[in-house]
Enzyme design. Structure first.
Site, PDB file in Angstrom:
ATOM      1  N   LYS A  66     -26.966  -3.243 -11.026  1.00 42.10           N
ATOM      2  CA  LYS A  66     -27.494  -3.712 -12.307  1.00 42.10           C
ATOM      3  C   LYS A  66     -29.024  -3.703 -12.389  1.00 42.10           C
ATOM      4  O   LYS A  66     -29.591  -3.518 -13.465  1.00 42.10           O
ATOM      5  CB  LYS A  66     -26.976  -5.122 -12.612  1.00 42.10           C
ATOM      6  CG  LYS A  66     -25.520  -5.167 -13.048  1.00 42.10           C
ATOM      7  CD  LYS A  66     -25.149  -6.581 -13.493  1.00 42.10           C
ATOM      8  CE  LYS A  66     -23.774  -6.614 -14.117  1.00 42.10           C
ATOM      9  NZ  LYS A  66     -23.481  -7.937 -14.708  1.00 42.10           N
ATOM     10  N   ASP A 102     -24.371  -9.163 -21.339  1.00 39.58           N
ATOM     11  CA  ASP A 102     -23.771 -10.326 -20.666  1.00 39.58           C
ATOM     12  C   ASP A 102     -24.034 -11.643 -21.399  1.00 39.58           C
ATOM     13  O   ASP A 102     -23.111 -12.412 -21.673  1.00 39.58           O
ATOM     14  CB  ASP A 102     -24.277 -10.441 -19.227  1.00 39.58           C
ATOM     15  CG  ASP A 102     -23.593  -9.472 -18.276  1.00 39.58           C
ATOM     16  OD1 ASP A 102     -22.447  -9.071 -18.564  1.00 39.58           O
ATOM     17  OD2 ASP A 102     -24.199  -9.125 -17.253  1.00 39.58           O
ATOM     18  N   GLY A 130     -27.625 -13.811 -11.408  1.00 36.02           N
ATOM     19  CA  GLY A 130     -27.796 -12.861 -12.509  1.00 36.02           C
ATOM     20  C   GLY A 130     -27.083 -13.279 -13.779  1.00 36.02           C
ATOM     21  O   GLY A 130     -27.653 -13.212 -14.876  1.00 36.02           O
ATOM     22  N   ALA A 131     -25.836 -13.716 -13.662  1.00 39.44           N
ATOM     23  CA  ALA A 131     -25.088 -14.156 -14.849  1.00 39.44           C
ATOM     24  C   ALA A 131     -25.734 -15.392 -15.458  1.00 39.44           C
ATOM     25  O   ALA A 131     -25.840 -15.517 -16.685  1.00 39.44           O
ATOM     26  CB  ALA A 131     -23.639 -14.445 -14.479  1.00 39.44           C
ATOM     27  N   ARG A 152     -27.699 -25.069  -5.587  1.00 39.61           N
ATOM     28  CA  ARG A 152     -27.895 -25.484  -4.191  1.00 39.61           C
ATOM     29  C   ARG A 152     -29.324 -25.194  -3.742  1.00 39.61           C
ATOM     30  O   ARG A 152     -29.935 -25.970  -3.028  1.00 39.61           O
ATOM     31  CB  ARG A 152     -26.893 -24.755  -3.285  1.00 39.61           C
ATOM     32  CG  ARG A 152     -25.489 -25.334  -3.342  1.00 39.61           C
ATOM     33  CD  ARG A 152     -24.534 -24.561  -2.485  1.00 39.61           C
ATOM     34  NE  ARG A 152     -24.442 -23.163  -2.903  1.00 39.61           N
ATOM     35  CZ  ARG A 152     -23.687 -22.247  -2.323  1.00 39.61           C
ATOM     36  NH1 ARG A 152     -22.955 -22.567  -1.270  1.00 39.61           N
ATOM     37  NH2 ARG A 152     -23.641 -21.019  -2.773  1.00 39.61           N
ATOM     38  N   THR A 153     -29.871 -24.040  -4.175  1.00 44.32           N
ATOM     39  CA  THR A 153     -31.256 -23.690  -3.858  1.00 44.32           C
ATOM     40  C   THR A 153     -32.124 -24.029  -5.063  1.00 44.32           C
ATOM     41  O   THR A 153     -32.127 -23.302  -6.060  1.00 44.32           O
ATOM     42  CB  THR A 153     -31.382 -22.184  -3.535  1.00 44.32           C
ATOM     43  OG1 THR A 153     -30.366 -21.828  -2.603  1.00 44.32           O
ATOM     44  CG2 THR A 153     -32.748 -21.856  -2.967  1.00 44.32           C
ATOM     45  N   LEU A 154     -32.859 -25.130  -4.987  1.00 44.11           N
ATOM     46  CA  LEU A 154     -33.638 -25.598  -6.136  1.00 44.11           C
ATOM     47  C   LEU A 154     -34.726 -24.613  -6.533  1.00 44.11           C
ATOM     48  O   LEU A 154     -35.033 -24.451  -7.714  1.00 44.11           O
ATOM     49  CB  LEU A 154     -34.244 -26.973  -5.834  1.00 44.11           C
ATOM     50  CG  LEU A 154     -33.241 -28.119  -5.628  1.00 44.11           C
ATOM     51  CD1 LEU A 154     -33.979 -29.430  -5.395  1.00 44.11           C
ATOM     52  CD2 LEU A 154     -32.301 -28.249  -6.820  1.00 44.11           C
ATOM     53  N   ILE A 219     -17.247 -19.038 -15.795  1.00 51.57           N
ATOM     54  CA  ILE A 219     -17.239 -17.588 -16.009  1.00 51.57           C
ATOM     55  C   ILE A 219     -16.337 -16.863 -15.010  1.00 51.57           C
ATOM     56  O   ILE A 219     -16.106 -15.664 -15.141  1.00 51.57           O
ATOM     57  CB  ILE A 219     -18.663 -16.979 -16.008  1.00 51.57           C
ATOM     58  CG1 ILE A 219     -19.286 -16.994 -14.617  1.00 51.57           C
ATOM     59  CG2 ILE A 219     -19.556 -17.684 -17.020  1.00 51.57           C
ATOM     60  CD1 ILE A 219     -20.512 -16.094 -14.515  1.00 51.57           C
ATOM     61  N   TYR A 221     -12.964 -15.529 -13.751  1.00 53.05           N
ATOM     62  CA  TYR A 221     -11.712 -15.269 -14.480  1.00 53.05           C
ATOM     63  C   TYR A 221     -10.545 -14.885 -13.572  1.00 53.05           C
ATOM     64  O   TYR A 221      -9.482 -14.493 -14.049  1.00 53.05           O
ATOM     65  CB  TYR A 221     -11.902 -14.218 -15.585  1.00 53.05           C
ATOM     66  CG  TYR A 221     -12.422 -12.874 -15.144  1.00 53.05           C
ATOM     67  CD1 TYR A 221     -11.564 -11.902 -14.635  1.00 53.05           C
ATOM     68  CD2 TYR A 221     -13.772 -12.559 -15.272  1.00 53.05           C
ATOM     69  CE1 TYR A 221     -12.036 -10.663 -14.249  1.00 53.05           C
ATOM     70  CE2 TYR A 221     -14.252 -11.328 -14.896  1.00 53.05           C
ATOM     71  CZ  TYR A 221     -13.385 -10.381 -14.390  1.00 53.05           C
ATOM     72  OH  TYR A 221     -13.859  -9.154 -14.008  1.00 53.05           O
TER      73      TYR A 221
END
EC number: 1.1.1.25
Length: 280
Positions: A66, A102, A130-131, A152-154, A219, A221
């Site tokens: 992408k 997206d 990315g989403a 989790r990673t600020l 998201i 599915y």
């Protein structure tokens, strides 16, 4: 001569894109075919040359291409520039132009379950990949009351919030902080792979303090009804599964290529059938 469309990525064997796009082409009486192409990372440049040489009309782009495909296209639409990623390529004359459907795909699916405009709602998003970037930047254009991100990673979440300097009502939270404030949010959006097959019992956070009027979106599915959505349903909350975003972004790609609108509900039925599932 049949027009050719497709999707490139790796892995690609279980893609449902050929099923929904070929069904849509047939439904609308369009003479075309959509094919899945497995493309390794180091073969991407050659693959794009092949797309040009074969006169392919449109391509969907999935993991891991992408971002890297942007180097090989003639033009990048603003929708993809903002996100720094392309999920759709359209042939325009002799040029290949990159788009990203997206974020808009998610918002279109979300609007079907909301009873208020985005500008009147507070959002919490879990994840900063990315989403998440696509969803965050698209929703923020509609000026929500608040849009917080927990991850989790600020630092990664902080970088994402910096992508929209003109929008100020946003905060980066730890998972624990988000759980403690959960009643503040009208819409909770999960964008990571937690709960995806085969780890179907995993949840990204507890919904214990969620407001009774909250909408919970996932998201993921596969499965259609994740553990997070099951918990939300048990609490009587409104839910939105990941099939909606997948189908809506696909429909937007289809429209870019053909100028025609596919049957969204038929697309959704095909995906649910392939997954062997039922509606949430």
């Amino acid at each position: 001569m049949k027009k050719l469309y497709g999707v490139i990525g790796n892995p690609i064997g279980h893609s449902m894109s050929p099923d929904i796009h070929n069904a849509s082409l047939k439904d609308l009486g369009l003479d075309g075919h959509y094919h899945a192409f497995k493309v390794e990372e180091n073969d991407l440049e050659d693959a794009v040359k092949g797309i040009r040489a074969l006169g392919v009309q449109g391509i969907n782009v999935t993991v891991p291409h992408k971002v890297s495909i942007m180097d090989y296209l003639d033009h990048i639409d603003e929708s993809a520039k903002v996100l720094g990623a392309v999920n759709t390529v359209r042939r325009e004359g002799d040029k290949l132009v990159g788009y990203n459907t997206d974020g808009e795909g998610f918002v279109k699916s979300l609007m079907k379950v909301l009873d208020k405009p985005i500008s009147e709602l507070s959002f919490l998003m879990i994840g900063a990949g990315g989403a998440a970037r696509a969803i965050f930047t698209t929703i923020v254009r509609n000026t929500p009351k608040k849009f917080d991100i927990c991850n989790r990673t600020l630092e990664k979440a902080k970088r994402l919030t910096e992508a929209t300097p003109s929008f100020h009502n946003k905060e980066v939270l730890s998972i624990k902080e988000a759980e403690e404030r959960l009643e503040q949010y009208d819409v909770i959006i999960h964008t990571t792979s937690v709960g995806m097959y085969p780890n179907v019992d995993d949840v990204p956070l507890s919904l214990q303090r969620a407001a009774s009027s909250a909408v919970v979106c996932d998201i993921v599915y596969n499965p259609i009804q994740t553990a997070l959505l099951k918990e939300a349903s048990q609490k009587g909350l409104k839910t939105l599964d990941g099939v909606g975003m997948f189908v809506e972004q696909a429909a937007l790609s289809f429209q870019l290529w053909t100028g025609q609108e596919p049957n969204i509900e038929k697309m959704r039925s095909i995906v649910i059938g392939k997954l062997g599932g039922t509606e949430c």
